[in-house]
Write a protein that holds these residues in place. Structure first.
Motif, short mmCIF file in Angstrom:
data_model
loop_
_atom_site.label_atom_id
_atom_site.label_comp_id
_atom_site.label_asym_id
_atom_site.label_seq_id
_atom_site.Cartn_x
_atom_site.Cartn_y
_atom_site.Cartn_z
N ALA A 57 1.03 -1.37 0.12
CA ALA A 57 -0.04 0.06 0.08
C ALA A 57 0.81 1.31 -0.02
N GLY A 58 1.84 1.43 0.96
CA GLY A 58 2.75 2.49 0.89
C GLY A 58 3.35 2.56 -0.44
N TYR A 59 3.80 1.64 -1.12
CA TYR A 59 4.52 1.55 -2.19
C TYR A 59 3.59 2.17 -3.41
N ALA A 60 2.16 1.58 -3.41
CA ALA A 60 1.32 2.23 -4.44
C ALA A 60 0.86 3.59 -4.36
N ARG A 61 0.83 4.02 -2.84
CA ARG A 61 0.67 5.44 -2.76
C ARG A 61 1.77 6.21 -3.28
N LEU A 62 3.00 5.94 -3.23
CA LEU A 62 3.96 6.87 -3.66
C LEU A 62 4.41 6.68 -5.19
N THR A 63 3.89 5.61 -5.77
CA THR A 63 4.27 5.52 -7.15
C THR A 63 3.03 5.69 -7.94
N GLY A 64 1.92 5.65 -7.53
CA GLY A 64 0.53 5.84 -8.13
C GLY A 64 0.37 4.88 -8.92
N LYS A 65 1.31 3.73 -9.00
CA LYS A 65 0.65 2.26 -9.63
C LYS A 65 0.02 1.15 -8.74
N VAL A 66 -0.31 0.18 -9.17
CA VAL A 66 -0.94 -0.84 -8.61
C VAL A 66 0.21 -1.53 -7.70
N GLY A 67 -0.05 -1.79 -6.33
CA GLY A 67 1.03 -2.43 -5.56
C GLY A 67 0.61 -4.12 -5.51
N VAL A 68 1.65 -4.75 -5.35
CA VAL A 68 1.31 -6.21 -5.55
C VAL A 68 1.99 -6.83 -4.34
N CYS A 69 1.18 -7.87 -3.68
CA CYS A 69 1.35 -8.82 -2.53
C CYS A 69 0.92 -10.10 -2.61
N THR A 70 1.87 -11.01 -1.90
CA THR A 70 1.26 -12.38 -1.91
C THR A 70 1.44 -13.08 -0.88
N ALA A 71 0.70 -14.16 -0.66
CA ALA A 71 0.75 -14.94 0.67
C ALA A 71 -0.04 -16.40 0.36
#
Length: 541
Positions: A57-71
């Motif tokens: 989410a922090g990554y997405a907020r700063l880049t304006g792009k879609v953030g990706v995560c996995t579990a």
């Protein structure tokens, strides 16, 4: 091209420009991680699945792009629930990839099985359970498109482990076409003219900047509107930074934890214009009373938000990036009534600044003001939830849009530290500061390991009062100071914690030492923990 489904998944990620994926492994997502390991994408191992979502989410907020995560499946997926809900409330674009048990075991209570799509339906913009491996490339491209268009949000893609190992014929899909999904709502000159007429007729008009302005990358257009008209501006918490906090017409954050100049203007306005705001209870506690005393206009890209929480006299569903320039043109030649604008500005000027005279503990409001001055208001700042969040919102003077990252709608403790890490990886040349309370910090403290492992150089300001401060204060006000369940008791020695991760640490206990402590933090290369000792009776406002 024939390939493993897991490889096709990574191919789509690369075509979407994904450079980092935040996650935690388990058997059900190892085929995905094996394919990621052979790609140009870096898998960032976090210390908890919830931290992975917050970092994305922090990554997405700063880049304006879609953030990706996995579990992985089961507990891995359920550990992500809070992060997904947080992203949903704050309109953060994410694609969440979860492993699932093998297709033949779905619905049979297999080891580490959970109905991920069922659990995440209320807290995601959309979700998928992939049953046919040949559908995976299309689903992923749809997921990115849905997550990042219109009102952004998290999209969950649940993939059984056997599906990940199957072979598919991969072909790029092009722009997805989903019947009934219309993410772009174009503004019209007629809508802008209608709102402009309402503003011209009002004696005390007020603009309320919501987070939607920042999400739409419309801060410049909004600042031009405020400057061209002289209209007073207040913000919601998520709207902080829509104009620089030093803007002459900005009065501060409005609502239950807002500042007096903003709330006074809000109480006296005869036209309130909400721009990209949900109008939550934290912003307006009594929506019916507001609707009775003032006309209300609401502009938002999501039609479902308009009129949901407050009756509207004028409702406009539109993309703010398109609408705000039209509104500025429609208001050409207009100037806000001088008496109203001047009164609002005088109230702001009369608001006393926090002082550093008291001895025996640090005034956190004073420290945030001095930190703001030391950084020029230009740092990327994340917060936890509680008193630290409000001290930051009201006293750090943000000079740039999109640099205040906090959990607004869901109020998630443990958000700030992993979000800061994601932000730093998104913008490695930026100064990133995580503002922490000692209660929240203990929820995500293990992510110090991820920060050190991946070289995400984050400055950490840790307010230590040894209680859960906001609840402690709430019990003072509402329960005759009967404090229950808020004392942190056997709290850790934070300098030792920092040392265990090979992180330099400083401690400040007096206001007179604040400037030198801030300077030491900013001048020390790499990650740094500044422990700030605060009186547990210090108020939020």
């Amino acid at each position: 091209m024939r390939m493993l489904a897991s490889k096709a998944l990574v191919q789509v990620l690369e075509e979407q420009g994904v450079r980092h994926i935040f996650g935690y492994p388990g058997a059900a997502n190892t085929p995905i991680l094996d394919a990621v390991g052979k790609s140009s994408i870096a898998h960032i191992l976090m210390r908890n699945e919830q931290g992975a979502v917050h970092a994305a989410a922090g990554y997405a907020r700063l880049t304006g792009k879609v953030g990706v995560c996995t579990a992985t499946s089961g507990p891995g997926a359920t550990n992500m629930i809070t992060g997904i809900a947080n992203a949903y409330m704050d309109s953060i674009p994410l694609v969440v990839l979860t492993g699932q048990v093998a297709s033949g075991l779905v619905g049979r209570d297999a080891f580490q099985e959970v109905d991920t799509t069922g659990v995440t339906t209320p807290i995601s913009k959309h979700n998928y359970l992939v049953k046919d491996p040949n559908d995976l490339p299309r689903i992923l491209e749809e997921a990115f498109w849905i997550a990042g268009t219109g009102r952004p949000g998290p999209v969950v893609v649940d993939i059984p482990m056997d599906v990940q190992r199957m072979r598919v014929d991969y072909q790029p899909q092009g722009t997805p076409q989903i019947r009934g999904y219309c993410p772009h709502l174009p503004a019209t000159d007629a809508d802008a003219a209608q709102l402009a007429d309402a503003i011209r007729q009002a004696e005390r008009p007020l603009l309320v900047a919501g987070g939607g302005i920042l999400i739409a990358h419309a801060s410049e257009a909004f600042a031009a509107l405020a400057a061209g008209t002289g209209l007073p501006v207040v913000s919601t918490m998520m709207g902080i930074g829509a104009v620089p906090c030093a803007h002459p017409r900005y009065l501060g954050m409005v609502g239950s934890h807002g500042v007096p100049p903003a709330n006074a203007a809000f109480a006296e306005a005869d036209l309130v214009v909400f721009l990209g705001a949900r109008v939550s209870d934290r912003t307006v506690s009594d929506t019916e009373a507001l609707a009775k005393r003032a006309a209300v206009a609401h502009v938002d890209i999501d039609p479902a938000e308009i009129g949901k929480n407050i009756p509207c006299d004028l409702a406009i569903a539109a993309d703010l990036a398109d609408f705000l320039p039209r509104l500025t043109r429609a208001l050409a030649g207009y100037t806000c009534p001088g008496g109203w604008a001047d009164k609002a500005a005088e109230r702001r000027a009369a608001m006393p600044l926090p002082d550093g005279k008291k001895r025996g503990a640090v005034n956190p409001k004073y420290l945030m003001r001095r930190l703001s001055e030391a950084t020029g208001g230009r740092a990327v700042v994340t917060t936890e939830v509680g008193q630290n969040q409000i001290w930051t919102a009201n006293h750090y003077q943000f000079a740039r849009p999109g640099t205040f990252l906090t959990s607004g709608g869901f109020g998630t403790m443990g958000f700030g530290l992993p979000a800061a890490m994601g932000a730093k990886l998104a913008r490695p040349d930026e100064l990133v500061i995580a503002i922490e309370g000692d209660g929240s910090f203990q929820m995500s403290m293990p992510e110090l390991g991820a920060i050190r492992q991946w070289g995400a150089e984050v400055k950490i300001v840790l307010f230590v009062n040894r209680v859960l401060g906001m609840v402690h204060e709430y019990q003072d006000v509402n329960f005759q100071s009967r404090h229950s369940g808020v004392d942190l008791g056997a709290y850790p020695h934070y300098p030792s914690i920092a040392a265990a991760y090979d992180i330099p640490c400083g401690t400040v206990a007096e206001n007179q030492d604040v400037d030198s402590a801030i300077a030491a933090m900013l001048e020390t290369p790499g990650t740094y923990l500044l422990e700030v000792l605060v009186d547990r009776t210090e108020s939020t406002l």
